[in-house]
Each structure stands twice: as structure tokens, then as C-alpha cells.
Motif scaffolding. Structure first.
Motif, short mmCIF file in Angstrom:
data_model
loop_
_atom_site.label_atom_id
_atom_site.label_comp_id
_atom_site.label_asym_id
_atom_site.label_seq_id
_atom_site.Cartn_x
_atom_site.Cartn_y
_atom_site.Cartn_z
N VAL A 2 2.29 6.31 -1.68
CA VAL A 2 1.53 5.08 -1.84
C VAL A 2 0.10 5.31 -1.34
CG1 VAL A 2 1.38 2.66 -1.20
CG2 VAL A 2 3.61 3.75 -1.51
N THR A 5 -5.25 2.85 0.33
CA THR A 5 -5.96 1.60 0.02
C THR A 5 -4.99 0.47 -0.23
OG1 THR A 5 -7.75 2.88 -0.99
CG2 THR A 5 -7.66 0.52 -1.50
N ALA A 6 -3.93 0.74 -0.97
CA ALA A 6 -2.93 -0.29 -1.26
C ALA A 6 -2.23 -0.74 0.01
CB ALA A 6 -1.91 0.25 -2.26
N LYS A 9 -4.63 -3.03 1.87
CA LYS A 9 -4.76 -4.32 1.19
C LYS A 9 -3.52 -5.18 1.42
CE LYS A 9 -7.90 -3.01 -2.56
NZ LYS A 9 -8.04 -2.90 -4.03
N LEU A 10 -2.35 -4.55 1.35
CA LEU A 10 -1.11 -5.31 1.56
C LEU A 10 -1.03 -5.83 3.00
CD1 LEU A 10 1.52 -6.22 0.22
CD2 LEU A 10 2.59 -4.14 1.10
N THR A 21 -3.99 -12.19 -3.51
CA THR A 21 -4.07 -10.72 -3.41
C THR A 21 -2.68 -10.13 -3.28
OG1 THR A 21 -6.24 -10.87 -2.34
CG2 THR A 21 -5.02 -8.81 -2.09
N THR A 24 -0.95 -10.14 -6.62
CA THR A 24 -1.54 -9.12 -7.51
C THR A 24 -0.99 -7.73 -7.17
OG1 THR A 24 -3.56 -10.42 -7.75
CG2 THR A 24 -3.68 -8.08 -8.28
N LEU A 25 -0.94 -7.41 -5.89
CA LEU A 25 -0.44 -6.09 -5.46
C LEU A 25 1.02 -5.91 -5.85
CD1 LEU A 25 -2.08 -5.88 -1.91
CD2 LEU A 25 -2.68 -4.51 -3.92
N GLN A 28 1.34 -5.30 -9.61
CA GLN A 28 0.93 -3.95 -9.98
C GLN A 28 1.98 -2.91 -9.62
OE1 GLN A 28 -2.82 -3.44 -7.97
NE2 GLN A 28 -3.98 -4.72 -9.44
N ASP A 29 2.65 -3.11 -8.48
CA ASP A 29 3.70 -2.17 -8.05
C ASP A 29 4.83 -2.95 -7.39
OD1 ASP A 29 5.29 -0.14 -7.18
OD2 ASP A 29 3.77 0.82 -5.92
N LEU A 32 6.19 -1.64 -4.10
CA LEU A 32 5.24 -1.42 -3.02
C LEU A 32 5.75 -1.98 -1.69
CD1 LEU A 32 2.41 -0.48 -2.13
CD2 LEU A 32 1.56 -2.76 -2.74
#
Length: 430
Positions: A2, A5-6, A9-10, A21, A24-25, A28-29, A32
Motif C-alpha cells: 500500500v 500516501t494512501a 490520507k486514510l 475523503t 473516495t479512498l 478506489q481500493d 485498503l
């Protein structure tokens, strides 16, 4: 792998409650959330719970990430443990619904979420966690201490009151050292908790721990120069009928034997009065009437009144002891004791009147016999007081004076009374 950056952000989204946010994360995954572990082995749900982000918690549970509620960090704390510590009521409610078994799980300190909420003083959290099952609150801690011991230790009076009313008999529980909540409250100088525990007889103040020490003994070992010391001592030494109440069962047992005997004697004397009864009818009397009533009418009136008083008083005592009238026990026992004394005195007067009737020399009068009975009673009472109670009180006085030096006289007198009542409490009652 992973991307860093992700991860950041998480973490920031969970910390700040940035729901857009976060969504969105996850879109995308989807994997995650399951793949990331933050410091101290914490997951996203841990982070959102720490910062009280209810929206993130709801979103995680909506997306079927409920298994995260069962993850533990490096301190063996699940998210529910953290919610209980932080006082996040809504989060605790949602987590307890998806994973109710967590209420039983203990962290590396041996505490479950109920213990943690009690220690932190979060009453609303306790209401949520104990809504359907009180069992987690009964789990013991180190050295057998209960959740209530934890409340006393950490000065949480409100949680103590809440759990005390909810848990009932747990208030009187002892730890492995035989110490009650009152022992701990005295040891920790918790004045308000001592007052709460003593009100409504929640805990007997004479209860001893495994070392044979009562809460007052514990108090004597602490510093006597604090403001709390005098207040706690006043509460513990306050006049109380608890020693008498503890002895109530034995006292009433002995009283039952006495009053039954008196009632039987009074009844027998009524149907078979001294001097007997007339056997035939004549112009001056009828068969079955007492000879004493005709020969000595004044003496018979004394006899009849005393005998009736003895019988009625004995019946009153029997009634009170059997049905336990709905009044305070100390009042009940006082009435029982006085009624017993009255019945004993009345049967003594009845005995005097009977003896005057059957005495061939007629030298015995009711007044003389009553005087002898009273003299014997007073003499025995004075003898016991002088030979037993006065020396014991004197020895206690000297010991207290030697131990406490310049202690005020009023406090010294209360301590002497306490020692005396404690010795009375330990007297065997057969």
C-alpha cells in the motif's frame, strides 16, 4: 504494497472525520481498510474511535467492516475499550451492538470495557454496556477486587452510586484480603464514599478484613493530621445500633424463651389462683370463683392486675418478634426489651401477692417482696457494671489516651464507646 500516501490520507480522514475523503479512498481500493495497520497495531476503527469520529465508525460498520471491532492493538485493547476510556457514548453503543462479546474481553491490565468506563467515571457508557447483561461488571480484577473497588480507588463517586444501585450485593463484596469497599475508602481518605457506604447500612462498619482489622483500625494507622481524618472518624464513631442489630437474632431468641415461660406462668396463675377456688355455691360465693377474691379482695386486685399485665406484655413481645412489624429494627428491639422488662416486673408483683396469700404467718406483704426483688435486681446490675464494664471502659480509655496523646476528650470518649460496642458485638450469644 500500500502506498504511503494512501496510508496517510486514510489516517487523516479517520482522525478528522473527513467522510468524503474516506469514501473516495475505500472506493478506489476496497481492501485498503483491511490491509493497513497503524502504530501500536491499530486499525482504522481504532483511530476513528480515539478521536470520536462517529461518522467514520458508522461508515465502516455500514460497509461490513464490523470485524475491525474485534481487532486488538498492542495493549490488547479493542475499539470498545478505547470508546469506554474516552467516553464516546454513541460509538460505544454501536460497537456493543455489532460485537457484544467485547464487553468481556480484557486488555493487558486485566480490565474489560466496563472496568475502564467505571475507572474513568463514564456513567452513560456503563448504562450502554450493562443495558442487557450485568455479568461483565461482576468480573474480578487483580487480587479479587471488584469494579466498585476500582471506583473507590479512582475517586469516581457517581459511578460508585450507579453501580451500587444496579449491582446490589456486590457492594458488600470483599477482595482477596477480606477488605470491603469501606476499608478501601478509609484507606484512601475518601470521605464522601465513606458517607455513602455507611448510609442505609450498605456495609457494616465493624466488618473485619483477613487481618482482623475494621475500617476504624485502618483509619488509626493513617495520618491523623489531615482534614479527612476527623470527618471519617466522626462517621465511623457516630452512635449506631448496628452492634445491637447484629445481636438481634440471639437476643430475640432468648427473649422468646423468657416470655413464653412468663405467659405460661401468668395463665396458670389466672386459672389456678393462690388459695384455690370455691368448690360449691353458697350465699356469699359461687363455685369456681377465687377464694382470694373473697378473703382478701384488695390483695386479689393487685394480683389480678399484675398477672394480667405480665400476660399481656408477654403476648406483645411474642407478636412483635414473630411478625417483625414494619418499623426500624432498632425501634422493634427497644420495644421488645422494654415489654420484656415490664412482663418480668409484673410477674414479680404477682408472685409477691401470691406469697402474701399463702404465707401462714402473714408476714410477707406485696411491698416487702417487691422491695426484695428490686434490691436483688439493682444489686446484680450494679455488681456487673462495677466489676465488668467500668474496668473495661477504664482500660480502653487509658489505651486510647496513650495511643493518641492530645486527642480531644470528645473524640476519646467516642473511641472508648466504639471499643466497648465492638467487644459487645463479639460476645457469644447462646
Amino acid at each position: 504494497m500500500v502506498a504511503e500516501t494512501a496510508v496517510k490520507k486514510l489516517y487523516d480522514a479517520a482522525k478528522r472525520g473527513d467522510l468524503s475523503t474516506f469514501q473516495t479512498l475505500v472506493q478506489q481500493d476496497p481492501f485498503l481498510v483491511d490491509q493497513i495497520s497503524f502504530s501500536r497495531s491499530r486499525n482504522v476503527l481504532h483511530i476513528a474511535t480515539i478521536h470520536g469520529q462517529v461518522g467514520i465508525v458508522e461508515e465502516l460498520l455500514r460497509l461490513n467492516y464490523s470485524d475491525l471491532a474485534r481487532d486488538i492493538d498492542s495493549k490488547k485493547s479493542a475499539p470498545l475499550h478505547i470508546a469506554a476510556a474516552q467516553g464516546h457514548v454513541e460509538i460505544a453503543r454501536k460497537l456493543s451492538i455489532v460485537a457484544p462479546e467485547i464487553c468481556w474481553w480484557v486488555d493487558d491490565q486485566g480490565m474489560n470495557p466496563v472496568h475502564i468506563a467505571a475507572m474513568r467515571g463514564h456513567v452513560e457508557i456503563l448504562e450502554v454496556l450493562l443495558q442487557h447483561d450485568l455479568s461483565p461488571a461482576t468480573e474480578r480484577l487483580h487480587r479479587g477486587q471488584t469494579v466498585l473497588h476500582l471506583c473507590v480507588k479512582h475517586r469516581q463517586l457517581e459511578t460508585l452510586r450507579f453501580l451500587g444501585e444496579k449491582m446490589g450485593d456486590l457492594v458488600r463484596a470483599k477482595d482477596d484480603d477480606g477488605e470491603t469497599l469501606l476499608h478501601m475508602a478509609v484507606r484512601c481518605n475518601r470521605v464522601e464514599m465513606v458517607r455513602y457506604l455507611l448510609e442505609k447500612n450498605k456495609i457494616q462498619k465493624l466488618t473485619e478484613n483477613s487481618m482482623g482489622k475494621t475500617p476504624l483500625d485502618i483509619l488509626k494507622e493513617s495520618s491523623q493530621h489531615t482534614a479527612a481524618y476527623s470527618e471519617i472518624e466522626e462517621l465511623l464513631l457516630r452512635c449506631s445500633d448496628k452492634p445491637l442489630l447484629n445481636a438481634f437474632r440471639g437476643i430475640t431468641g432468648m427473649t422468646m424463651v423468657v416470655v413464653v415461660l412468663i405467659a405460661g406462668m401468668a395463665f396458670q396463675a389466672a386459672v389456678s389462683p393462690p388459695g384455690g377456688v370455691w368448690q360449691d355455691d353458697t350465699s356469699s360465693h359461687r363455685a369456681g370463683k377465687a377464694v382470694m377474691a373473697s378473703a382478701h379482695p384488695g390483695l386479689y386486685r393487685h394480683f389480678a392486675r399484675a398477672n394480667t399485665t405480665a400476660f399481656a406484655s408477654a403476648l406483645v413481645v411474642l407478636l412483635l418478634v414473630i411478625i417483625r412489624v414494619p418499623i426500624k429494627s432498632c425501634v422493634l428491639m427497644t420495644v421488645v426489651c422494654y415489654a420484656t422488662v415490664v412482663s418480668m416486673a409484673a410477674i414479680g408483683v404477682s408472685y409477691g401477692a401470691s406469697l402474701s396469700m399463702v404465707d401462714p404467718a402473714e408476714t410477707q406483704t406485696v411491698g416487702k417482696i417487691v422491695a426484695v426483688v428490686v434490691s436483688v435486681y439493682v444489686g446484680v446490675h450494679v455488681f456487673i457494671t462495677v466489676c465488668v464494664y467500668v474496668p473495661e471502659m477504664y482500660v480502653t480509655w487509658k489505651r486510647v489516651k496513650r495511643q493518641n496523646g492530645d486527642l480531644p476528650v470528645a473524640h476519646r470518649m467516642r473511641r472508648c464507646c466504639y471499643q466497648f460496642m465492638r467487644n459487645f458485638e463479639r460476645m457469644p450469644i447462646n
